[in-house]
Write a protein that holds these residues in place. Sequence first.
Motif, PDB file in Angstrom:
ATOM      1  N   SER A  70       0.629  -1.170  -0.152  1.00  0.00           N
ATOM      2  CA  SER A  70      -0.006   0.037  -0.212  1.00  0.00           C
ATOM      3  C   SER A  70       0.811   1.113   0.036  1.00  0.00           C
ATOM      4  CB  SER A  70      -1.035   0.049   1.068  1.00  0.00           C
ATOM      5  OG  SER A  70      -0.467   0.097   2.170  1.00  0.00           O
ATOM      6  N   GLU A  71       1.892   0.957   0.744  1.00  0.00           N
ATOM      7  CA  GLU A  71       2.819   2.721   0.577  1.00  0.00           C
ATOM      8  C   GLU A  71       3.593   2.635  -0.838  1.00  0.00           C
ATOM      9  OE1 GLU A  71       3.482   4.659   2.740  1.00  0.00           O
ATOM     10  OE2 GLU A  71       2.159   3.725   4.395  1.00  0.00           O
ATOM     11  N   LEU A  72       3.916   1.588  -1.320  1.00  0.00           N
ATOM     12  CA  LEU A  72       4.302   1.686  -2.654  1.00  0.00           C
ATOM     13  C   LEU A  72       3.574   1.960  -3.829  1.00  0.00           C
ATOM     14  CD1 LEU A  72       7.050  -1.377  -2.186  1.00  0.00           C
ATOM     15  CD2 LEU A  72       7.589   1.209  -2.156  1.00  0.00           C
ATOM     16  N   ALA A  73       2.354   1.446  -3.749  1.00  0.00           N
ATOM     17  CA  ALA A  73       1.348   1.838  -4.663  1.00  0.00           C
ATOM     18  C   ALA A  73       0.794   3.373  -4.510  1.00  0.00           C
ATOM     19  CB  ALA A  73       0.305   1.065  -4.265  1.00  0.00           C
ATOM     20  N   ARG A  74       0.854   3.843  -3.277  1.00  0.00           N
ATOM     21  CA  ARG A  74       0.468   5.124  -2.897  1.00  0.00           C
ATOM     22  C   ARG A  74       1.416   6.062  -3.348  1.00  0.00           C
ATOM     23  NH1 ARG A  74      -0.089   8.264   1.627  1.00  0.00           N
ATOM     24  NH2 ARG A  74       1.346   7.273   2.892  1.00  0.00           N
ATOM     25  N   ASN A  75       2.812   5.848  -3.227  1.00  0.00           N
ATOM     26  CA  ASN A  75       3.857   6.607  -3.776  1.00  0.00           C
ATOM     27  C   ASN A  75       3.604   6.689  -5.380  1.00  0.00           C
ATOM     28  OD1 ASN A  75       5.152   7.069  -1.670  1.00  0.00           O
ATOM     29  ND2 ASN A  75       6.747   5.837  -1.754  1.00  0.00           N
ATOM     30  N   ILE A  76       3.192   5.767  -5.870  1.00  0.00           N
ATOM     31  CA  ILE A  76       2.933   5.543  -7.497  1.00  0.00           C
ATOM     32  C   ILE A  76       1.837   6.637  -7.906  1.00  0.00           C
ATOM     33  CG2 ILE A  76       2.098   4.494  -9.373  1.00  0.00           C
ATOM     34  CD1 ILE A  76       4.148   2.338  -8.658  1.00  0.00           C
ATOM     35  N   LEU A 118       0.666   9.029  -6.055  1.00  0.00           N
ATOM     36  CA  LEU A 118       0.820  10.394  -5.648  1.00  0.00           C
ATOM     37  C   LEU A 118       2.013  11.044  -6.572  1.00  0.00           C
ATOM     38  CD1 LEU A 118       1.033  10.547  -1.690  1.00  0.00           C
ATOM     39  CD2 LEU A 118      -0.762  11.743  -3.155  1.00  0.00           C
ATOM     40  N   TYR A 119       3.076  10.519  -6.681  1.00  0.00           N
ATOM     41  CA  TYR A 119       4.012  11.134  -7.186  1.00  0.00           C
ATOM     42  C   TYR A 119       4.109  10.709  -8.681  1.00  0.00           C
ATOM     43  CZ  TYR A 119       5.078  11.412  -2.434  1.00  0.00           C
ATOM     44  OH  TYR A 119       4.854  11.793  -1.033  1.00  0.00           O
ATOM     45  N   ALA A 120       3.930   9.580  -9.213  1.00  0.00           N
ATOM     46  CA  ALA A 120       4.155   9.305 -10.410  1.00  0.00           C
ATOM     47  C   ALA A 120       2.817   9.357 -11.508  1.00  0.00           C
ATOM     48  CB  ALA A 120       4.928   8.034 -10.746  1.00  0.00           C
ATOM     49  N   LEU A 149       8.129   8.155   5.361  1.00  0.00           N
ATOM     50  CA  LEU A 149       8.504   6.837   6.034  1.00  0.00           C
ATOM     51  C   LEU A 149       8.092   5.660   5.010  1.00  0.00           C
ATOM     52  CD1 LEU A 149       7.009   7.220   9.652  1.00  0.00           C
ATOM     53  CD2 LEU A 149       9.466   7.306   8.716  1.00  0.00           C
ATOM     54  N   GLY A 150       7.397   5.929   3.909  1.00  0.00           N
ATOM     55  CA  GLY A 150       6.947   4.940   2.905  1.00  0.00           C
ATOM     56  C   GLY A 150       8.242   4.083   2.574  1.00  0.00           C
ATOM     57  N   LEU A 151       9.071   4.573   1.878  1.00  0.00           N
ATOM     58  CA  LEU A 151      10.296   3.892   1.316  1.00  0.00           C
ATOM     59  C   LEU A 151      11.039   3.139   2.433  1.00  0.00           C
ATOM     60  CD1 LEU A 151      11.317   6.169  -1.761  1.00  0.00           C
ATOM     61  CD2 LEU A 151      10.189   3.999  -1.669  1.00  0.00           C
TER      62      LEU A 151
HETATM   63 MG   LIG Z   1       5.019   7.464   0.470  1.00  0.00          MG
END
Ligand SMILES: [Mg+2]
Length: 112
Positions: free
Chosen positions: A23-29, A31-33, A81-83
């Motif tokens: 969920s953290e890594l998917a959220r980054n994608i 949000l940021y990508a 803290l995600g990564l």
């Molecule tokens: Mg994150």
Amino acid sequence: MDDAGRAIGFGLVDQTKLMTAASELARNIVLYANGGTMTIEHARAAGRSGVRLIFEDGGPGIADLERAMQDGYSTGKGMGLGLPGAKRLAHEFAIASTPGVGTRVTFMLWKR
Ligand SMILES: [Mg+2]
Ligand SMILES: Nc1ncnc2c1ncn2[C@@H]1O[C@H](COP(=O)(O)OP(=O)(O)OP(=O)(O)O)[C@@H](O)[C@H]1O
């Protein structure tokens, strides 16, 4: 990932680790990508079995990977803290990113 973890016999703790990291890594994608892909693989090696998650996006990339992997570094409104958190949950973790091209994160958890 839930099903993948259960399917290879992960216990509740490892299923939770998988879900949290995913969920953290998917959220980054998101949000940021602005989107990307997640691939789930059932990995086998030397009698071991595990789950590998691969996140790929064609977003802006990360200019300073070393900083991005530190607790508390965020270019957004996150806790940063995600990564580093996902890395701590993994048995193997890799991140490659090229500014202007995109980011690829590999998260691996072996069955104990
Ligand atoms: Mg994150
Ligand atoms: N897929 C990505 N593409 C581009 N930049 C990214 C990507 N993933 C992370 N980053 C960058 O790395 C920084 C750190 O990411 P991390 O997930 O650790 O923290 P965060 O998303 O800012 O906050 P949190 O995850 O705690 O809510 C982000 O602020 C962002 O600048």
